[in-house]
Design a protein around this motif. Structure first.
Motif, short mmCIF file in Angstrom:
data_model
loop_
_atom_site.label_atom_id
_atom_site.label_comp_id
_atom_site.label_asym_id
_atom_site.label_seq_id
_atom_site.Cartn_x
_atom_site.Cartn_y
_atom_site.Cartn_z
N GLN A 167 -2.03 8.58 -0.89
CA GLN A 167 -2.13 8.27 0.66
C GLN A 167 -0.89 8.19 1.32
O GLN A 167 0.13 7.42 0.77
CB GLN A 167 -3.16 7.14 0.88
N GLY A 168 -0.92 8.30 2.54
CA GLY A 168 0.58 8.09 3.39
C GLY A 168 0.70 6.71 3.56
O GLY A 168 -0.45 5.98 3.37
N THR A 169 1.50 6.32 4.27
CA THR A 169 1.98 4.94 4.70
C THR A 169 2.66 4.60 5.96
O THR A 169 3.26 5.80 6.37
CB THR A 169 2.83 4.30 3.39
N ALA A 170 2.28 3.62 6.75
CA ALA A 170 2.86 3.33 8.04
C ALA A 170 4.04 2.37 7.51
O ALA A 170 4.84 2.07 8.66
CB ALA A 170 2.12 2.70 8.73
N THR A 171 4.43 2.08 6.43
CA THR A 171 5.70 1.34 6.03
C THR A 171 6.85 2.30 5.90
O THR A 171 6.81 3.44 5.31
CB THR A 171 5.42 0.45 4.67
N PRO A 172 8.29 1.62 6.01
CA PRO A 172 9.32 2.48 5.67
C PRO A 172 9.83 2.71 4.20
O PRO A 172 10.85 2.93 4.20
CB PRO A 172 10.09 1.62 6.82
N TYR A 173 8.92 2.06 3.32
CA TYR A 173 9.48 1.81 1.94
C TYR A 173 9.41 3.42 1.05
O TYR A 173 9.49 3.24 -0.20
CB TYR A 173 8.91 0.77 1.60
N MET A 174 8.45 4.11 1.47
CA MET A 174 8.35 5.66 0.99
C MET A 174 8.04 5.42 -0.55
O MET A 174 8.54 5.94 -1.65
CB MET A 174 10.03 6.24 0.79
N VAL A 175 6.93 4.52 -0.76
CA VAL A 175 6.31 4.27 -1.79
C VAL A 175 5.89 5.58 -2.58
O VAL A 175 5.90 5.75 -3.71
CB VAL A 175 5.13 3.31 -1.78
N PRO A 176 5.20 6.35 -2.02
CA PRO A 176 4.78 7.66 -2.45
C PRO A 176 5.87 8.32 -3.26
O PRO A 176 5.81 9.11 -4.25
CB PRO A 176 3.90 8.50 -1.46
N MET A 177 7.03 8.52 -2.52
CA MET A 177 8.15 9.17 -3.10
C MET A 177 8.70 8.71 -4.44
O MET A 177 8.85 9.28 -5.40
CB MET A 177 9.08 9.43 -1.70
#
Length: 257
Positions: A167-177
């Protein structure tokens, strides 16, 4: 960014604390919405504020200014904690990527420095003829490079397919990447260890690989097999992201452990 959010929250609370009475009465709904988003429907401060707004035509008055400030402060603390969890999880993933990359690199260096120690473990002897990943010949670090490269490619392809579940995220930490990048060194080591397991006759019924093509095929298999591990990490990542979705989270939901 990590320092900006707490400062913004302090400013938001200070504005609420000094707002004129005429402006204050319309702030209740905003504070209540944020409290529901980050504290959940069972929070006692949120319930008390909701009760007051319901009895006062949804307007906030001076008698409950302090309650609104405390509720906003608690909601902001919860939001900061949610982002901190995402940041910690991201940092853990980055540390894991670095450690796995170092291990994969050291194994290749070891293969060049002492071919008979590790590189030889990726070779097979069907009919008494040595077959290494790059073909017949002496084992070397190139064999390890090939196995790990194939494992990385297989892991990258499998990771690209699995992105549909992240899922996408509203945080700036790029966890999916970062979750995607974790698969690369893990796929390399998974392929290498898998070939060594076959060489050690660990897998019943599979003792020899007849040619370099079969070695490459099994490296692909083990590179993809790392998905069994990373899928569990993806699930944990989604749980962490669910706790920090900002305005995308449904009202009244309680952060999950």
């Amino acid at each position: 960014m990590d320092r900006a959010w707490p400062n913004l929250h302090k400013t938001e609370e200070a504005i609420l604390r000094i707002s004129p009475t005429g402006d204050l009465r319309w702030c209740g709904a905003t504070v209540l919405a944020k409290a529901e988003q980050h504290l959940g429907i069972k929070d006692p401060q949120r319930k008390l504020l909701e009760s007051h707004l319901g009895d006062n035509s949804h307007q906030l008055d001076e008698n409950f200014r302090d309650l609104a400030v405390r509720t906003l402060h608690a909601a902001n603390d919860a939001a900061d904690s949610e982002r901190a969890q995402v940041r910690t999880f991201r940092n853990f993933l980055l540390s894991s990527i670095l450690a796995l990359t170092v291990l994969a690199s050291l194994s290749v260096i070891w293969g060049f420095a002492a071919p008979g120690a590790l590189a030889e473990k990726t070779c097979f002897y069907p009919a008494g003829v040595r077959q290494c990943p790059v073909g017949a010949g002496e084992p070397s670090g190139v064999d390890l490079m090939l196995v790990e490269f194939i494992g990385m490619c297989a892991a990258a392809v499998a990771g690209a397919i699995s992105l549909r579940h992240i899922q996408g995220t509203a945080t700036p930490y790029m966890v999916p990447m970062v979750l995607m990048l974790l698969r690369i060194p893990l796929g390399a080591l998974s392929a290498l260890l898998g070939i060594i397991l076959i060489r050690g006759e660990f897998i019943p019924g599979l003792t020899y690989l007849d040619n370099s093509g079969q070695i490459a095929a099994w490296a692909i298999f083990f590179g993809i097999a790392q998905e069994s591990i990373t899928r569990m990490i993806d699930q944990q990542g989604n749980r962490v992201l669910d706790n920090a979705r900002g305005s995308m989270r449904e009202f009244g939901t309680v952060p999950r452990e």
